[in-house]
Design a protein around this motif. Structure first.
Motif, PDB file in Angstrom:
ATOM      1  N   LEU A 185     -13.824   6.684 -11.073  1.00  0.00           N
ATOM      2  CA  LEU A 185     -13.410   5.609 -10.177  1.00  0.00           C
ATOM      3  C   LEU A 185     -12.676   6.231  -8.998  1.00  0.00           C
ATOM      4  CD1 LEU A 185     -12.847   2.636  -9.418  1.00  0.00           C
ATOM      5  CD2 LEU A 185     -10.817   2.751 -10.895  1.00  0.00           C
ATOM      6  N   LEU A 186     -13.133   5.925  -7.793  1.00  0.00           N
ATOM      7  CA  LEU A 186     -12.469   6.388  -6.585  1.00  0.00           C
ATOM      8  C   LEU A 186     -11.668   5.224  -6.033  1.00  0.00           C
ATOM      9  CD1 LEU A 186     -15.397   8.355  -4.869  1.00  0.00           C
ATOM     10  CD2 LEU A 186     -13.789   9.117  -6.652  1.00  0.00           C
ATOM     11  N   LEU A 187     -10.358   5.430  -5.886  1.00  0.00           N
ATOM     12  CA  LEU A 187      -9.453   4.348  -5.506  1.00  0.00           C
ATOM     13  C   LEU A 187      -8.608   4.758  -4.311  1.00  0.00           C
ATOM     14  CD1 LEU A 187      -8.328   1.520  -6.387  1.00  0.00           C
ATOM     15  CD2 LEU A 187      -6.629   2.776  -7.747  1.00  0.00           C
ATOM     16  N   GLY A 188      -8.504   3.887  -3.306  1.00  0.00           N
ATOM     17  CA  GLY A 188      -7.711   4.216  -2.124  1.00  0.00           C
ATOM     18  C   GLY A 188      -7.285   2.974  -1.376  1.00  0.00           C
ATOM     19  N   PRO A 189      -6.509   3.110  -0.314  1.00  0.00           N
ATOM     20  CA  PRO A 189      -6.096   1.957   0.492  1.00  0.00           C
ATOM     21  C   PRO A 189      -7.292   1.325   1.199  1.00  0.00           C
ATOM     22  CG  PRO A 189      -5.514   3.996   1.599  1.00  0.00           C
ATOM     23  CD  PRO A 189      -6.007   4.383   0.244  1.00  0.00           C
ATOM     24  N   ALA A 190      -7.080   0.125   1.722  1.00  0.00           N
ATOM     25  CA  ALA A 190      -8.173  -0.585   2.389  1.00  0.00           C
ATOM     26  C   ALA A 190      -8.771   0.232   3.526  1.00  0.00           C
ATOM     27  CB  ALA A 190      -7.670  -1.934   2.910  1.00  0.00           C
ATOM     28  N   ALA A 191      -7.932   0.969   4.234  1.00  0.00           N
ATOM     29  CA  ALA A 191      -8.410   1.762   5.379  1.00  0.00           C
ATOM     30  C   ALA A 191      -9.312   2.911   4.963  1.00  0.00           C
ATOM     31  CB  ALA A 191      -7.221   2.299   6.162  1.00  0.00           C
ATOM     32  N   SER A 192      -9.320   3.263   3.691  1.00  0.00           N
ATOM     33  CA  SER A 192     -10.114   4.406   3.234  1.00  0.00           C
ATOM     34  C   SER A 192     -11.549   4.037   2.872  1.00  0.00           C
ATOM     35  CB  SER A 192      -9.444   5.048   2.011  1.00  0.00           C
ATOM     36  OG  SER A 192      -9.510   4.173   0.879  1.00  0.00           O
ATOM     37  N   LEU A 193     -11.864   2.734   2.890  1.00  0.00           N
ATOM     38  CA  LEU A 193     -13.172   2.289   2.426  1.00  0.00           C
ATOM     39  C   LEU A 193     -14.312   2.932   3.206  1.00  0.00           C
ATOM     40  CD1 LEU A 193     -14.792   0.451   0.551  1.00  0.00           C
ATOM     41  CD2 LEU A 193     -14.577  -1.363   2.276  1.00  0.00           C
ATOM     42  N   ASN A 194     -14.125   3.080   4.508  1.00  0.00           N
ATOM     43  CA  ASN A 194     -15.174   3.683   5.344  1.00  0.00           C
ATOM     44  C   ASN A 194     -14.760   5.031   5.918  1.00  0.00           C
ATOM     45  OD1 ASN A 194     -17.040   1.450   5.138  1.00  0.00           O
ATOM     46  ND2 ASN A 194     -15.708   0.320   6.532  1.00  0.00           N
ATOM     47  N   THR A 195     -13.738   5.637   5.344  1.00  0.00           N
ATOM     48  CA  THR A 195     -13.268   6.929   5.841  1.00  0.00           C
ATOM     49  C   THR A 195     -13.147   7.941   4.700  1.00  0.00           C
ATOM     50  OG1 THR A 195     -10.973   6.109   5.698  1.00  0.00           O
ATOM     51  CG2 THR A 195     -12.070   5.914   7.825  1.00  0.00           C
ATOM     52  N   SER A 196     -12.001   7.949   4.036  1.00  0.00           N
ATOM     53  CA  SER A 196     -11.753   8.959   2.993  1.00  0.00           C
ATOM     54  C   SER A 196     -12.636   8.792   1.761  1.00  0.00           C
ATOM     55  CB  SER A 196     -10.277   8.918   2.578  1.00  0.00           C
ATOM     56  OG  SER A 196      -9.439   9.144   3.677  1.00  0.00           O
ATOM     57  N   LEU A 197     -12.833   7.563   1.311  1.00  0.00           N
ATOM     58  CA  LEU A 197     -13.615   7.354   0.086  1.00  0.00           C
ATOM     59  C   LEU A 197     -15.063   7.839   0.204  1.00  0.00           C
ATOM     60  CD1 LEU A 197     -12.379   3.911  -1.358  1.00  0.00           C
ATOM     61  CD2 LEU A 197     -11.830   6.228  -2.129  1.00  0.00           C
ATOM     62  N   PRO A 198     -15.767   7.549   1.311  1.00  0.00           N
ATOM     63  CA  PRO A 198     -17.137   8.092   1.422  1.00  0.00           C
ATOM     64  C   PRO A 198     -17.162   9.617   1.417  1.00  0.00           C
ATOM     65  CG  PRO A 198     -16.817   6.314   2.990  1.00  0.00           C
ATOM     66  CD  PRO A 198     -15.466   6.624   2.421  1.00  0.00           C
TER      67      PRO A 198
ATOM     68  N   LYS B 299       0.379   1.987   0.081  1.00  0.00           N
ATOM     69  CA  LYS B 299       0.975   2.208   1.396  1.00  0.00           C
ATOM     70  C   LYS B 299       0.581   3.550   2.005  1.00  0.00           C
ATOM     71  CE  LYS B 299       3.080  -1.712   1.032  1.00  0.00           C
ATOM     72  NZ  LYS B 299       2.597  -2.867   1.819  1.00  0.00           N
ATOM     73  N   ASN B 300       0.329   4.557   1.180  1.00  0.00           N
ATOM     74  CA  ASN B 300      -0.022   5.870   1.726  1.00  0.00           C
ATOM     75  C   ASN B 300      -1.536   6.025   1.833  1.00  0.00           C
ATOM     76  OD1 ASN B 300      -1.030   6.740  -0.871  1.00  0.00           O
ATOM     77  ND2 ASN B 300       1.104   7.040  -1.503  1.00  0.00           N
ATOM     78  N   ALA B 301      -1.960   7.151   2.423  1.00  0.00           N
ATOM     79  CA  ALA B 301      -3.386   7.369   2.688  1.00  0.00           C
ATOM     80  C   ALA B 301      -4.089   8.176   1.604  1.00  0.00           C
ATOM     81  CB  ALA B 301      -3.549   8.069   4.028  1.00  0.00           C
ATOM     82  N   THR B 302      -3.384   8.543   0.530  1.00  0.00           N
ATOM     83  CA  THR B 302      -4.024   9.337  -0.523  1.00  0.00           C
ATOM     84  C   THR B 302      -5.052   8.505  -1.278  1.00  0.00           C
ATOM     85  OG1 THR B 302      -2.338   8.750  -2.169  1.00  0.00           O
ATOM     86  CG2 THR B 302      -1.942  10.715  -0.814  1.00  0.00           C
ATOM     87  N   VAL B 303      -6.029   9.182  -1.862  1.00  0.00           N
ATOM     88  CA  VAL B 303      -7.041   8.512  -2.676  1.00  0.00           C
ATOM     89  C   VAL B 303      -7.024   9.119  -4.076  1.00  0.00           C
ATOM     90  CG1 VAL B 303      -8.518   7.872  -0.745  1.00  0.00           C
ATOM     91  CG2 VAL B 303      -8.804  10.104  -1.823  1.00  0.00           C
ATOM     92  N   ASP B 304      -7.391   8.316  -5.062  1.00  0.00           N
ATOM     93  CA  ASP B 304      -7.393   8.761  -6.457  1.00  0.00           C
ATOM     94  C   ASP B 304      -8.819   9.000  -6.942  1.00  0.00           C
ATOM     95  OD1 ASP B 304      -4.699   8.298  -6.322  1.00  0.00           O
ATOM     96  OD2 ASP B 304      -4.761   6.429  -7.482  1.00  0.00           O
TER      97      ASP B 304
END
Length: 205
Positions: free
Chosen positions: A132-145, A163-168
């Protein structure tokens, strides 16, 4: 002269030249042709300056303003490089050592590593898929892909409360290993340079 050819009276017969009907007909035909030619020429000039009302010319009038779909218009937000993505790696399985092993491999591939350990109770032994890749809303089209290129079958979710930009990266029951580096690199390249969408209309100008 006498006899039956005697001329009587005080009037003499007048001799007229025969009428030339052929010349009159020729003049009439030539005049009609000249009028027709002048009319045709006038119509041609009107067509040149007004477009002649030809329906086929209508699309060309707005050809320059017709919108054409492009890859740039639908391109996603700028994608970060792996070195700008901080990944927390958590193990939600009963197999030990997976979090550290995976984190070390991601670090070799250029990602920044944050926290490493076991998954929280919310996810522990509850991730049935690969990961499971989990991150903030802003990461949906940036960090997560970007992270997903390393594990293409992983599920993606966003956490609006983060609140932070890290992803799990939360390792699930079906996890075996990350995508082969060569394949992951190809996926990264394709992600950064998307091809134009097939079927885009062509400009007929």
């Amino acid at each position: 002269m006498g006899g039956r050819y005697r001329i009587k009276g005080d009037k003499y017969p007048r001799m007229r030249r025969p009428r030339r009907r052929g010349r009159l007909v020729a003049v009439t035909v030539a005049s009609a042709a000249a009028v027709g030619l002048i009319g045709w020429g006038t119509l041609q000039l009107i067509d040149v300056f007004t477009g002649g009302g030809d329906a086929s010319a209508a699309p060309r009038a707005d050809c320059g303003t017709r919108a054409t779909p492009s890859a740039t218009a639908s391109a996603p937000a700028a994608l970060p490089e792996p070195g700008k993505v901080t990944v927390n790696v958590f193990n939600a399985t009963t197999r030990s050592g997976l979090a550290k092993q995976t984190a070390d491999e991601l670090k070799k591939r250029g990602f920044k590593i944050g926290d490493v350990g076991n998954a929280t109770k919310e996810y522990d032994k509850k991730v049935k898929g690969t990961a499971l890749l989990l991150g903030p809303a802003a990461s949906l089209n940036t960090s997560l892909p970007v992270l997903a290129t390393q594990l293409g079958t992983a599920e993606r979710r966003t956490d609006a409360a983060r609140k932070n930009a890290t992803v799990d990266l939360i390792i699930g029951d079906k996890f075996r290993e990350l995508t082969k580096k060569a394949d992951a690199d190809k996926a990264l390249t394709a992600l950064a340079n998307p091809k134009p969408t097939p079927g885009a209309s062509k400009n007929a100008c």
